[in-house]
Design an enzyme around this catalytic site. Structure first.
Site, PDB file in Angstrom:
ATOM      1  N   ASP A  47       0.875  -1.167   0.000  1.00  0.00           N
ATOM      2  CA  ASP A  47       0.000   0.000   0.000  1.00  0.00           C
ATOM      3  C   ASP A  47       0.917   1.223   0.000  1.00  0.00           C
ATOM      4  OD1 ASP A  47      -2.045   1.788   0.033  1.00  0.00           O
ATOM      5  OD2 ASP A  47      -3.116   0.885   1.710  1.00  0.00           O
TER       6      ASP A  47
HETATM    7  C1  BGC Z   1      -4.903   3.460   0.070  1.00  0.00           C
HETATM    8  C2  BGC Z   1      -5.038   2.441  -1.046  1.00  0.00           C
HETATM    9  C3  BGC Z   1      -4.892   3.140  -2.362  1.00  0.00           C
HETATM   10  C4  BGC Z   1      -3.559   3.848  -2.415  1.00  0.00           C
HETATM   11  C5  BGC Z   1      -3.302   4.592  -3.698  1.00  0.00           C
HETATM   12  C6  BGC Z   1      -3.630   4.272  -0.061  1.00  0.00           C
HETATM   13  O1  BGC Z   1      -3.603   5.295   0.851  1.00  0.00           O
HETATM   14  O2  BGC Z   1      -4.925   2.791   1.301  1.00  0.00           O
HETATM   15  O3  BGC Z   1      -6.272   1.783  -0.961  1.00  0.00           O
HETATM   16  O4  BGC Z   1      -5.025   2.204  -3.400  1.00  0.00           O
HETATM   17  O5  BGC Z   1      -3.508   4.802  -1.354  1.00  0.00           O
HETATM   18  O6  BGC Z   1      -4.131   5.671  -3.826  1.00  0.00           O
END
Ligand code: BGC
Length: 782
Positions: free
Chosen positions: A263
């Site tokens: 993530d």
């Molecule tokens: C979120 C993810 C997301 C990623 C990219 C993160 O903060 O938890 O779900 O895909 O950002 O935007």
């Protein structure tokens, strides 16, 4: 000598000038694994290091020298997110990145229709293709452990079987277009508040029975090409480099051959990332170059630091090659797949899909009869009669608020979003709502609106603005007075309330602070009821909310965050063009304390002394959602600490898991099984006859729960193990066949660390909701 020279010349020529066919990695006729071997053998250390970490907010580099293009990812999961600048969260300002916003995944789950999930995946895949995105960051399949969960709207409810059944066709649909699904957030990402610091402590049983099945189904049945490690920790190790979750369970036990993507900013440690199964690092120092580094991406854990450790001899390229091998596999499945269709953005078919999914996911929670306006008898308020002359008053900010903007990373730039008030107006008049009401008395339905309360007026996210101002200068007293005065005159009042994707109101980054509605909505509802009991309450949210007035409101509809076609789909259901058939994918507790995690005070955990980590023990174990509400009070109390025992409530849910009404009625009868004894390897088939006993066409969901009558471990009272949606004309009946296998009877045995089905007696319970079991049959597992 001459021969030798000719031979040498031939080898040199074939190395440099060979046709593509000789370059195995480019030869589409060769098996992918051989192409990977060949590509890997040609890559330099720098090229290998480059492909395992990001180069911008959402892209990682390919290998230009060899012809591998860059890999572009994007959120996910409800539509394709608009482009941001290379290194900022700010909008890139493209004019071609508006999308169709599909309903939030809670709504998809509420359709209980895997075909809707497939349609969702294929439609989204086409949008992604057009935008040249090779990885969609979704779907989210974390379990709704508490209704306070800030991102529950992006997930598919509380039940592992339902979630598994819906994630598989979503992934298959998306990937059928050559776009990878990055299933998230693996695993146990059930808190938003302090999501980087929560250390989850959970029993192996709950982990395997409740929190992992959907990920496993996505991998083993859906064939997901990517998975996203979650921010939180499990067993004291961050999940993006967690040896148990990634190496043991995901890669070894489940045989995952795809890419583990961190993530954004979820990677914290180079050596753990090297050995514990992270393959592709994204978003570390997510504010990118603004941190002041000359090249933030070189400073990623899996960049220069990793290269240095290899150069120092601490690591060979063994782990690196394995990561690159997976990344190359992803390339071949996506960017290097030259047989993908071209894709299509904002097609009519995609809007139709969004509307259909929304229509099928809306849940009619309550539709009691109420005395008619003329005092002659009683009737249900819904469906509304469009042919009858009546004054409809719409109240509430959620009737005029765009919900596709906000909520965090799932926020979208929708090409259009039909607001609920506009949807009703379009349904009646063919055009958007124009103040004041366009219809005069006597001309048919008169639609009026009162704002009623002020919630969130911002309406922008990461530079995407709705372009509509919700700015309001009137006081709450004035807004209430206006709504009450108009309600007094109305034949029916439709209140649009709930949550709104602003901070703490179903939004990434924070959990909700309370179960109750905000912005004085409860007081307003009571004030409206006092002058007009003919009230329809429409809840917009991805979570349950407290409804202290529920038994006074004759009609209640759960309408989720429905995306581009929100207003149209709501109008379709309100006026009965579509008969509601959605069922709740989670339990709607009366009060927060009726939920296991809260009853046992097991949320949000306790900070350690250094205030760096917050330990959260999932004390309720496998008893999540209806598994908790089903338990007898004395069992619940036995799980509580002495000080909590007396407070354990035994209230039935306001609306049970699987509940959802229809404008028609259904009957189930004649349960028949193909055998009364099941063997360890065999299946059992149950057939029931379902009849539409009402006056209009509609769909219902036949739900099969299994109860283990005697086991060596505690087991839930019942667990969903099969379901089927069935559409029936009035008077029509149909046989529905449900098949279960040994896995439906199994539990995760912590001693052997395997799934076990113990011989003995079981019951199959069939009904229309977890609290509406119509038929049951006993059978034995031999
Ligand atoms: C979120 C993810 C997301 C990623 C990219 C993160 O903060 O938890 O779900 O895909 O950002 O935007």
């Amino acid at each position: 000598m001459k021969r030798l020279l000719t031979g040498l010349l031939f080898i040199i020529c074939s190395l440099f000038f060979s046709p593509a066919g000789a370059q195995v990695y480019l030869d589409e006729n060769m098996p992918i694994e051989q192409r990977i071997d060949d590509a890997l053998s040609r890559m330099t250390l720098d090229e290998k290091i480059a492909v395992i970490h990001a180069q911008s907010k959402f892209s990682s580099p390919g290998v230009k020298r060899l012809g591998f293009p860059d890999l572009w990812t994007d959120d996910g999961p409800h539509g394709v997110r608009p482009d941001v600048l290379w290194d900022e969260w700010v909008q890139a300002g493209q004019s071609n990145d508006s999308c169709v916003a599909f309903p939030a995944l809670t709504c998809l789950a509420a359709t209980w229709n895997p075909e809707m999930a497939r349609l969702y995946g294929t439609s989204l895949g086409e949008e992604a293709l057009y935008r040249n995105k090779s990885v969609i960051l979704g779907p989210g399949v974390n379990i709704n452990r508490t209704p306070l969960g800030g991102r529950n709207f992006e997930y598919m409810g509380e039940d592992p079987y339902l979630t598994s059944s819906m994630v598989v066709p979503y992934v298959q649909g998306l990937q059928s277009k050559g776009v990878a699904s990055c299933v998230k957030h693996y695993a146990l990402n059930n808190d938003e508040e302090y999501r980087h610091q929560v250390n989850v402590k959970v029993s192996d049983r709950a982990l395997h029975e409740i929190y992992l099945p959907a990920f496993r189904a996505a991998v083993q049945q859906g064939g997901a090409w990517a998975i996203m490690g979650a921010y939180n920790l499990y067993n004291d190790q961050h999940n993006c480099h967690n040896s148990i979750l990634l190496n043991k369970i995901l890669k070894h036990d489940w045989g995952f051959d795809g890419v583990v993507i961190s993530d954004w900013g979820g990677c914290h440690n180079t050596e753990e990332a090297i050995v514990n199964g992270l393959d592709l690092e994204f978003g570390t120092w997510t504010d990118g170059l603004t941190m002041g580094r000359t090249n933030a991406y070189d400073s990623y854990h899996m960049a220069e630091a990793y290269k240095q450790l290899i150069k120092e001899g601490k690591y060979t390229t063994k782990e690196l090659d394995e990561k690159v091998r997976r990344v190359l596999r992803l390339f071949y499945r996506t960017t290097m797949n030259h047989h993908k269709p071209y894709g299509f953005l904002c097609s009519e078919a995609h809007y139709d899909a969004a509307r259909k999914i929304a229509q099928e996911g809306i849940v009619l929670l309550r539709n009691e009869k109420i005395e008619t306006r003329n005092g002659k008898g009683a009737a249900s308020l819904l469906p509304l009669d469009k042919s009858k002359s009546q004054r409809i008053l719409v109240v509430g900010e959620n009737a005029i608020k765009m919900m596709t903007v906000g909520g965090g990373s799932s926020s979208l730039k929708a090409q259009h979003e039909i607001l609920p008030l506009d949807g009703l107006s379009r349904f009646l008049t063919g055009h958007d709502y124009i103040l004041p009401s366009p219809l005069g008395e006597g001309l048919g339905v008169r639609l009026d609106f009162a704002r009623g309360y002020v919630g969130d007026t911002i309406q922008t996210f990461d530079g995407v603005s709705t372009g509509r101002s919700l700015y309001e200068t009137r006081s709450q007293a004035e807004l209430t007075a206006e709504a009450v005065e108009k309600a007094r005159q109305a034949d029916v009042v439709i209140f649009f309330g709930g949550l709104n994707k602003s901070d703490y109101q179903d939004c990434e980054g924070h959990d909700r602070k309370r179960y109750e509605l905000s912005y004085g909505q409860n007081e307003l509802i009571e004030a409206l009821l006092a002058v007009n009991p003919r009230l329809v309450y429409i809840n917009i949210s991805g979570n349950a909310v407290a409804m202290p007035w529920a038994n006074k409101v004759p009609a209640i509809l759960q309408a989720w965050f429905l995306g581009s076609e929100a207003g149209n789909a709501i109008a379709d259901v309100l006026f009965g063009d579509v008969n509601p058939s959605g069922k709740l994918p989670y339990t709607w507790f009366r009060q927060l304390e009726d939920c296991g995690a809260h009853a046992l005070k097991a949320f949000p955990g306790e900070w350690r002394d250094d205030h760096k980590i917050i330990d959260e023990e999932y004390k309720e174990g496998i008893y999540v959602g209806y598994r908790w509400s089903d338990l007898p009070a004395k069992v619940k109390r036995s799980m509580a600490s002495p000080s909590l025992k007396s407070q354990i409530s035994n209230l039935k849910p306001l609306f049970a898991f699987g509940h959802g009404l229809s404008y028609t009625s259904f009957n189930i009868e004649n349960i028949v099984t193909d055998k009364m004894e099941m063997t360890a390897t065999g299946n059992m088939t149950l057939t029931v006859s379902v009849k539409n006993t009402g006056a209009c066409a509609g769909a219902t969901i036949v739900q099969l729960y299994i109860r283990d009558l005697k086991a060596s471990v505690d087991r839930p009272v019942k667990e969903l193990k099969a379901f089927q949606k069935v559409f029936l004309l009035p008077g029509e009946s149909r046989e529905v066949t449900l098949t279960i296998g040994r896995d439906a009877l199994s539990f995760y045995d912590e001693r052997t660390q395997e799934w076990t089905a113990e011989p003995g007696d079981f019951e199959a319970l069939i009904g229309f909701a977890s609290d509406d079991i119509k038929e049951k049959v006993r059978f034995e597992l031999r």
